[in-house]
Design an enzyme around this catalytic site. Structure first.
Site, mmCIF file in Angstrom:
data_model
loop_
_atom_site.group_PDB
_atom_site.id
_atom_site.type_symbol
_atom_site.label_atom_id
_atom_site.label_comp_id
_atom_site.label_asym_id
_atom_site.label_seq_id
_atom_site.Cartn_x
_atom_site.Cartn_y
_atom_site.Cartn_z
ATOM 1 N N LEU A 15 0.995 0.055 -1.789
ATOM 2 C CA LEU A 15 0.781 -0.584 -0.476
ATOM 3 C C LEU A 15 1.920 -0.312 0.507
ATOM 4 O O LEU A 15 1.690 0.107 1.652
ATOM 5 C CB LEU A 15 0.606 -2.099 -0.678
ATOM 6 N N GLU A 35 4.191 9.246 -5.896
ATOM 7 C CA GLU A 35 3.640 8.071 -6.591
ATOM 8 C C GLU A 35 3.362 8.414 -8.050
ATOM 9 O O GLU A 35 2.659 9.376 -8.344
ATOM 10 C CB GLU A 35 2.361 7.593 -5.884
ATOM 11 N N GLN A 115 -6.100 -4.486 -2.392
ATOM 12 C CA GLN A 115 -5.300 -3.260 -2.318
ATOM 13 C C GLN A 115 -6.109 -2.038 -2.724
ATOM 14 O O GLN A 115 -5.921 -0.957 -2.187
ATOM 15 C CB GLN A 115 -4.095 -3.389 -3.250
ATOM 16 N N TYR A 218 -7.000 -22.554 -6.480
ATOM 17 C CA TYR A 218 -5.993 -22.907 -7.483
ATOM 18 C C TYR A 218 -6.658 -23.782 -8.535
ATOM 19 O O TYR A 218 -7.478 -24.656 -8.212
ATOM 20 C CB TYR A 218 -4.839 -23.675 -6.845
ATOM 21 N N ASP A 306 8.254 -4.886 -2.592
ATOM 22 C CA ASP A 306 8.690 -5.630 -3.773
ATOM 23 C C ASP A 306 10.028 -5.118 -4.315
ATOM 24 O O ASP A 306 10.715 -5.854 -5.032
ATOM 25 C CB ASP A 306 7.624 -5.540 -4.885
HETATM 26 C C1 LIG Z 1 -2.284 -11.573 -8.673
HETATM 27 C C2 LIG Z 1 -1.561 -11.127 -7.423
HETATM 28 C C3 LIG Z 1 -2.118 -11.416 -6.185
HETATM 29 C C4 LIG Z 1 -1.461 -11.034 -5.025
HETATM 30 N N1 LIG Z 1 -2.017 -11.340 -3.822
HETATM 31 C C5 LIG Z 1 -1.377 -10.989 -2.684
HETATM 32 C C6 LIG Z 1 -1.981 -11.240 -1.421
HETATM 33 O O1 LIG Z 1 -3.083 -11.791 -1.345
HETATM 34 N N2 LIG Z 1 -1.312 -10.843 -0.294
HETATM 35 C C7 LIG Z 1 -0.100 -10.207 -0.377
HETATM 36 O O2 LIG Z 1 0.468 -9.851 0.668
HETATM 37 N N3 LIG Z 1 0.492 -9.937 -1.569
HETATM 38 C C8 LIG Z 1 -0.127 -10.306 -2.712
HETATM 39 N N4 LIG Z 1 0.430 -9.984 -3.918
HETATM 40 C C9 LIG Z 1 1.707 -9.260 -3.945
HETATM 41 C C10 LIG Z 1 1.461 -7.764 -3.720
HETATM 42 O O3 LIG Z 1 0.557 -7.278 -4.688
HETATM 43 C C11 LIG Z 1 2.772 -6.995 -3.790
HETATM 44 O O4 LIG Z 1 3.725 -7.616 -2.957
HETATM 45 C C12 LIG Z 1 2.571 -5.549 -3.346
HETATM 46 O O5 LIG Z 1 1.690 -4.897 -4.210
HETATM 47 C C13 LIG Z 1 3.898 -4.819 -3.342
HETATM 48 O O6 LIG Z 1 3.666 -3.495 -2.967
HETATM 49 P P1 LIG Z 1 4.804 -2.389 -3.173
HETATM 50 O O7 LIG Z 1 4.213 -1.136 -2.655
HETATM 51 O O8 LIG Z 1 6.096 -2.879 -2.623
HETATM 52 O O9 LIG Z 1 5.050 -2.351 -4.742
HETATM 53 P P2 LIG Z 1 4.040 -1.891 -5.890
HETATM 54 O O10 LIG Z 1 2.653 -2.237 -5.541
HETATM 55 O O11 LIG Z 1 4.612 -2.418 -7.155
HETATM 56 O O12 LIG Z 1 4.144 -0.318 -5.863
HETATM 57 C C14 LIG Z 1 5.263 0.382 -6.289
HETATM 58 C C15 LIG Z 1 4.788 1.754 -6.663
HETATM 59 O O13 LIG Z 1 5.908 2.582 -6.938
HETATM 60 C C16 LIG Z 1 5.544 3.473 -7.972
HETATM 61 N N5 LIG Z 1 6.792 3.962 -8.586
HETATM 62 C C17 LIG Z 1 7.729 3.232 -9.216
HETATM 63 N N6 LIG Z 1 8.749 4.034 -9.607
HETATM 64 C C18 LIG Z 1 8.416 5.299 -9.222
HETATM 65 C C19 LIG Z 1 9.054 6.557 -9.356
HETATM 66 N N7 LIG Z 1 10.246 6.695 -9.949
HETATM 67 N N8 LIG Z 1 8.434 7.658 -8.852
HETATM 68 C C20 LIG Z 1 7.224 7.529 -8.230
HETATM 69 N N9 LIG Z 1 6.574 6.346 -8.086
HETATM 70 C C21 LIG Z 1 7.168 5.252 -8.572
HETATM 71 C C22 LIG Z 1 4.686 2.643 -8.895
HETATM 72 O O14 LIG Z 1 3.831 3.467 -9.664
HETATM 73 C C23 LIG Z 1 3.925 1.766 -7.925
HETATM 74 O O15 LIG Z 1 2.654 2.253 -7.615
HETATM 75 C C24 LIG Z 1 -0.216 -10.354 -5.100
HETATM 76 C C25 LIG Z 1 0.330 -10.055 -6.343
HETATM 77 C C26 LIG Z 1 -0.337 -10.428 -7.494
HETATM 78 C C27 LIG Z 1 0.281 -10.095 -8.819
#
Ligand SMILES: Cc1cc2nc3c(=O)[nH]c(=O)nc-3n(C[C@H](O)[C@H](O)[C@H](O)COP(=O)(O)OP(=O)(O)OC[C@H]3O[C@@H](n4cnc5c(N)ncnc54)[C@H](O)[C@@H]3O)c2cc1C
Length: 539
Positions: A15, A35, A115, A218, A306
């Protein structure tokens, strides 16, 4: 092995990484996102998309398609509420209708889209705007010096490696960010308070919904605490489980020894019915935690999403906050890479986003404790701020803002921000030669000089300074013949007289507003110099 040169390397193409690539592309900056996974998200995860995220998506031209796809997947405008079981007693409603009472503050609405549906839309638009996305590819190592970042990436299937040279790197590699660890940046906060599980399943739950429009449900009962989310036509969804057993002294590691039989049992308990056939599709485990990185920046590497802040999903803030990180960073990288701003502008990313990330993480934690974890001590938590303030009313305080009053608390009601420097410029409907636009549609690419009806001298000064500094500035006068204000709402929303003016940054945040009635090039030059770290503009 071959060599790749790119202005910005992005680690992680989920995301936040994808949003970073898209937003850089919207500023004309090429990026390469690598990715680890073989494609976009397969798990729904984030689905609650805030008005702010929708505003950002509107600015890059995909609001409409996102709305359409969201309608295919979820019933919109649902409630966020709590039950003992889906079939049983309702405990209470936190939000009765997701968009009720907030439509006036934005041209957009909150939507639910997972997502797994959103990421392909981000990907298509990012690629249209010139981003390169490589799946099944991981960052293996990186190094940086004063000239740039060198990284080694490897294709997981072929083993092919590339040396990448980039001016900057954005680490959007998730809560377990290896980049953050390699940079030695610790996480600070409340630690991990649950090893949680999300159980994706199919079951016909429509009869138990009894016509209620529920977005997040919830579940709190003596057996478990967690939440449901269901997709149309209410025959699939997930149960996230945070804790099981005695509410006062629960088991918070629900993942160890997890079996399909236990998952089925929890779903039945949460549904409050044993009669409905259930098929489990998948189980995903994750840590519920509330932690922020001690720094968002190390030299030429920036943490986003994150990787920078890990918060529980309560409130639906995590992914949205990451998109806002990307939005804050993209225009700064673009201006610095184009030589329009000094590199010090990049330091304001940490100054602006880290407090917002920490504040939002605490807000998610407060919702976690009060909604789902009665066993946690609630005495030391922040009071729950209105969702609207968290989503649209977060405030920036940095050297890239010309503050003219004491910056207030980290959040405010967006209806009361009144165009104060450091706050998002408010939404007002305007008329541009017969076309209805939002003030927000004026922002996104460049600095904008927004002027009152009689502030023509500010408009002329901004044009002169922009041309001289070679910083593109869009100039708009809100008054007859330029932008009409059919509802007469602009002066109140912006606390503007007809002779006032302000500079709005490309991220739609107010950077400066005039304190003197007559516009002068030196006043604009001084403000722009501060906002872009270009001291040479002030002669
Ligand atoms: C049950 C649940 C419900 C949620 N609902 C919501 C919601 O309704 N609204 C909201 O805003 N948030 C929600 N969230 C939180 C949200 O899912 C996360 O905040 C979001 O996915 C974070 O995105 P990101 O891209 O920062 O990290 P991630 O989605 O963790 O993506 C990180 C990516 O980096 C890749 N990666 C890692 N290391 C490497 C590397 N060395 N080389 C290449 N790629 C790599 C991984 O494969 C991964 O795909 C929810 C979370 C959960 C668990």
């Amino acid at each position: 092995m071959s060599d790749v040169e790119v202005p910005v390397l992005i680690v992680g193409g989920s995301l936040v990484g994808m949003s970073t690539a898209l937003l850089l592309g919207s500023h004309g900056i090429r990026s390469l996102a690598v990715e680890h996974h073989r494609g976009t998200a397969i798990h729904p995860r984030a689905a609650q998309i805030s008005q702010r995220t929708m505003e950002i998506l509107r600015s890059v031209g995909i609001e409409e398609i996102v709305r359409r796809r969201s309608d295919e997947q979820f019933v919109q405008d649902g409630a966020i509420m709590a039950v003992e079981t889906l079939a049983g007693r309702e405990i209470g409603y936190f939000i009765a209708n997701l968009n009720e009472g907030i439509r006036d503050v934005s041209p957009t609405e909150r939507v639910f889209i997972s997502q797994s549906l959103l990421e392909p839309l981000l990907k298509t638009r990012a690629e249209e705007l010139g981003a390169e996305l490589r799946f099944a590819t991981e960052l293996i190592a990186f190094d940086q010096d004063q000239h740039g970042v060198k990284a080694l990436i490897r294709h997981r299937d072929t083993g092919h490696t590339d040396n990448v040279r980039a001016s900057y790197m954005v680490a959007a590699d998730g809560a377990h960010s290896r980049t953050r660890k390699a940079l030695g940046i610790p996480m600070e906060g409340r630690g991990v308070f649950s090893n949680s599980a999300t159980i994706y399943f199919r079951a016909d739950v429509a009869p138990l919904l009894r016509g209620r429009n529920l977005s997040v449900i919830y579940v709190t009962n003596p057996a478990l605490r967690g939440f449901f989310r269901f997709e149309k036509p209410f025959n699939r969804g997930f149960l996230a489980v945070n804790a099981v057993g005695d509410p006062a002294n629960p088991v918070t590691d629900v993942t160890t020894g997890l079996t399909e039989a236990r998952c089925l049992e929890w779903i039945r308990v949460a549904l409050g019915s044993s009669d409905i056939p259930i098929a489990i599709d998948n189980v995903m485990t994750w840590n519920a935690e509330a932690n922020s990185a001690a720094r968002y920046e190390s030299g030429r590497v920036f943490l986003a999403g994150d990787a920078a802040h890990a918060m529980p999903p309560n409130g639906g803030f995590g992914g949205n906050t990451g998109v806002q990180d990307a939005h804050n960073l993209a225009w700064k990288l673009a201006m610095v890479l184009r030589g329009e701003a000094g590199s010090e502008l990049l330091s304001t990313y940490d100054a602006e986003r880290r407090p917002v990330g920490a504040f939002t993480t605490e807000q998610a934690y407060s919702r976690y404790v009060t909604r789902t974890a009665p066993h946690l001590d609630s005495s030391g938590i922040e009071p729950v701020a209105p969702d609207l303030n968290v989503e649209l009313g977060y405030r920036y305080e940095s050297a890239a803002i010309c503050h003219d009053t004491d910056p207030g608390p980290p959040h405010d009601n967006p209806r009361e921000s009144k165009g104060c420097p450091g706050m998002r410029a408010p939404h007002v409907w305007l008329d541009r030669r017969g076309e209805r636009i939002s003030t927000l549609d004026l922002f996104g690419e460049r600095f904008v000089l927004l002027a009152g009806a009689d502030a023509t001298s500010w408009c002329e000064s901004a044009q002169v300074v922009g041309d001289h500094a070679k910083i593109p500035i869009d100039v708009h006068r809100v008054g007859p013949g330029d932008l009409d204000d059919p509802d007469g709402a602009f002066p109140g929303a912006y606390d503007f007289t007809p002779r006032d003016a302000m500079l709005v940054r490309p991220d739609g945040f107010v950077g400066w507003r005039s304190k003197t009635p007559a516009g002068s090039p030196s006043a604009i030059a001084g403000a722009l110099a501060q906002l872009t770290f270009r001291n040479a503009l002030v002669s």
